[in-house]
Design an enzyme around this catalytic site. Structure first.
Site, PDB file in Angstrom:
ATOM      1  CE  LYS A   1      -4.562  -1.209   1.684  1.00  0.00           C
ATOM      2  NZ  LYS A   1      -5.645  -0.819   2.609  1.00  0.00           N
TER       3      LYS A   1
ATOM      4  CE  LYS B   1      -7.065  -8.910  -2.347  1.00  0.00           C
ATOM      5  NZ  LYS B   1      -7.118  -8.408  -0.964  1.00  0.00           N
TER       6      LYS B   1
ATOM      7  CE  LYS C   1     -12.538  -2.453  -0.720  1.00  0.00           C
ATOM      8  NZ  LYS C   1     -13.368  -2.924   0.366  1.00  0.00           N
TER       9      LYS C   1
HETATM   10  P1  AMP Z   1     -10.912  -5.762   1.933  1.00  0.00           P
HETATM   11  O1  AMP Z   1     -11.948  -5.551   0.901  1.00  0.00           O
HETATM   12  O2  AMP Z   1      -9.554  -5.973   1.364  1.00  0.00           O
HETATM   13  O3  AMP Z   1     -10.984  -4.754   3.042  1.00  0.00           O
HETATM   14  O4  AMP Z   1     -11.247  -7.168   2.616  1.00  0.00           O
HETATM   15  C1  AMP Z   1     -12.366  -7.429   3.443  1.00  0.00           C
HETATM   16  C2  AMP Z   1     -12.486  -8.920   3.707  1.00  0.00           C
HETATM   17  O5  AMP Z   1     -12.731  -9.626   2.492  1.00  0.00           O
HETATM   18  C3  AMP Z   1     -11.225  -9.562   4.308  1.00  0.00           C
HETATM   19  O6  AMP Z   1     -11.617 -10.609   5.189  1.00  0.00           O
HETATM   20  C4  AMP Z   1     -10.530 -10.129   3.101  1.00  0.00           C
HETATM   21  O7  AMP Z   1      -9.688 -11.216   3.430  1.00  0.00           O
HETATM   22  C5  AMP Z   1     -11.712 -10.588   2.248  1.00  0.00           C
HETATM   23  N1  AMP Z   1     -11.372 -10.543   0.833  1.00  0.00           N
HETATM   24  C6  AMP Z   1     -11.088  -9.429   0.087  1.00  0.00           C
HETATM   25  N2  AMP Z   1     -10.827  -9.762  -1.203  1.00  0.00           N
HETATM   26  C7  AMP Z   1     -10.930 -11.115  -1.264  1.00  0.00           C
HETATM   27  C8  AMP Z   1     -10.765 -12.066  -2.319  1.00  0.00           C
HETATM   28  N3  AMP Z   1     -10.448 -11.694  -3.564  1.00  0.00           N
HETATM   29  N4  AMP Z   1     -10.942 -13.364  -2.027  1.00  0.00           N
HETATM   30  C9  AMP Z   1     -11.279 -13.761  -0.772  1.00  0.00           C
HETATM   31  N5  AMP Z   1     -11.448 -12.923   0.264  1.00  0.00           N
HETATM   32  C10 AMP Z   1     -11.280 -11.611   0.030  1.00  0.00           C
END
Ligand code: AMP
Ligand code: TRP
Length: 350
Positions: A126, A209, A212
């Site tokens: 980041k 991955k 968003k």
């Molecule tokens: P974030 O959107 O990165 O704040 O992630 C929020 C939650 O969603 C966390 O528990 C992440 O581990 C999960 N998460 C985000 N992106 C993925 C993905 N592509 N696959 C699986 N879990 C995800």
């Protein structure tokens, strides 16, 4: 004369308690749903206390426009509820309404070591090349995350694969705190990284991955996408020319194929092997439409329900406020005990 130890030797019992959080940084993807929200809802059915937090203090480690942050917080609350998190059975709230998180994070700032935090890959990603200009909050972020979990003595934390390193740091902080003060106060957490979709990958590149923040909207399915958009994105998803294999081993070296099979498995609560037993030998011409139907029928009710809930922002705010009060009732006494252990004089009444 040696001073008598003031702190009662607190031996926490550490009964099972689930905690997890998501940042309100705008937009939810299929990855968030399968890796987090869907599993948060399932954990409610296991007879364990479940606490879910919209981590607004984490979100501001990078710049957030205030009006957008408020909106994203409410949207995420709607996303939780629409995905099946029931505010009556779980505690659902936003982090900044429970001051104990930030207070315990300060104590953990004094436990965690610079070297530990310097190794966090999320910070490196980041902050990028511009480390000097990253906020101090972005660097210290994992300490706040450890505090989120520890202020409830939570023992189980369902997250996607990308959060594993932060949970290891949480364990290190708990262990060092317990050792430094000669207590068995903070539990050592278990990451719960399970299921077919702990890492949902981009639809354009099976080695990245789904996120968003990917510049290409085609790379992800958003929880707000309508049926046409979902079907179109799956139809255009990158694949290879081979038919689906008989067994999961046959997905080795085929990241895009594996990703679509995993998504199908997670949405239908099946294993990879069960999905392949059904589709082995078939090409993507057959598999993609089946996956699109499944994704549409699973996700459109969620986005419809989110839109419905967002009609009544007052009700969302009420739910978050009530959740915060219930969270505070658990967190405050644990924080108070922590201050006692550390040696702070706590003489205020009320
Ligand atoms: P974030 O959107 O990165 O704040 O992630 C929020 C939650 O969603 C966390 O528990 C992440 O581990 C999960 N998460 C985000 N992106 C993925 C993905 N592509 N696959 C699986 N879990 C995800
Ligand atoms: N760091 C997590 C993420 O980026 C969000 C988070 C903050 C969290 N505090 C937490 C997750 C505590 C689990 C437990 O996705």
């Amino acid at each position: 004369m040696t001073e008598a130890v003031q702190t009662p030797l607190v031996e926490a019992t550490h009964s099972k308690r689930v905690f997890s959080g998501i940042q309100p940084s705008g937009g939810l993807t299929l990855g968030n749903y399968l890796g987090a929200l869907k599993r948060f809802a399932e954990a409610q059915n296991q007879g364990i206390e479940t606490i879910y937090c919209i981590v607004d203090l984490h979100a501001i480690t990078v710049w957030q426009d205030p009006a957008k942050l408020r909106q994203a917080t409410r949207e995420l609350a709607a996303g939780f509820i629409a995905s099946g998190v029931d505010p009556a059975r779980s505690i659902l709230f936003n982090q900044s309404q429970v001051g104990a998180h930030a207070e315990l994070a300060w104590l953990f700032n004094c436990v965690a070591r610079m070297g530990w935090l310097s190794r966090m890959t999320q910070f490196k990603d980041k902050a990028g090349k511009n480390r000097e200009n990253a906020s101090v909050g972005l660097f210290a972020y994992p300490n706040l995350m450890a505090a989120d979990i520890m202020v409830y003595h939570a023992t189980h934390v369902p997250v996607g694969e990308d959060q594993k390193q932060h949970l290891e740091l949480t364990r290190d902080i708990a262990i060092k705190f317990n050792n430094d003060f000669g207590v068995n106060f903070f539990p050592v957490v278990e990451p719960v990284i399970e299921g077919a979709a702990t890492r949902v990958m981009s639809l354009r590149d099976g080695t990245k991955k789904m996120s968003k923040s990917d510049p290409s909207d085609q790379s992800r399915i958003n929880l707000t996408d309508d049926a046409d958009a979902i079907a179109q994105k799956i139809r255009k998803a990158k694949t290879d020319a081979e038919p689906l294999p008989e067994t999961p081993e046959g997905l080795e070296g085929r990241p895009e194929a594996r990703n679509l099979v995993n998504i199908y498995a997670a949405l239908s609560d099946k294993t990879q092997a069960e999905v392949l037993a059904e589709y082995a030998g078939q090409g993507f011409g057959a598999f993609k439409p089946a996956l699109a139907d499944l994704a549409v029928s699973s996700l459109t009710p969620i986005s419809d329900e989110m839109q419905r809930l967002l009609q009544d922002v007052g009700e969302i705010d009420r739910i978050l406020g009530e959740g915060a009060e219930r969270a505070d009732a658990i967190a405050r006494p644990i924080l108070e005990q922590t201050y006692e252990i550390v040696g702070m004089v706590r003489s205020r009444r009320g």
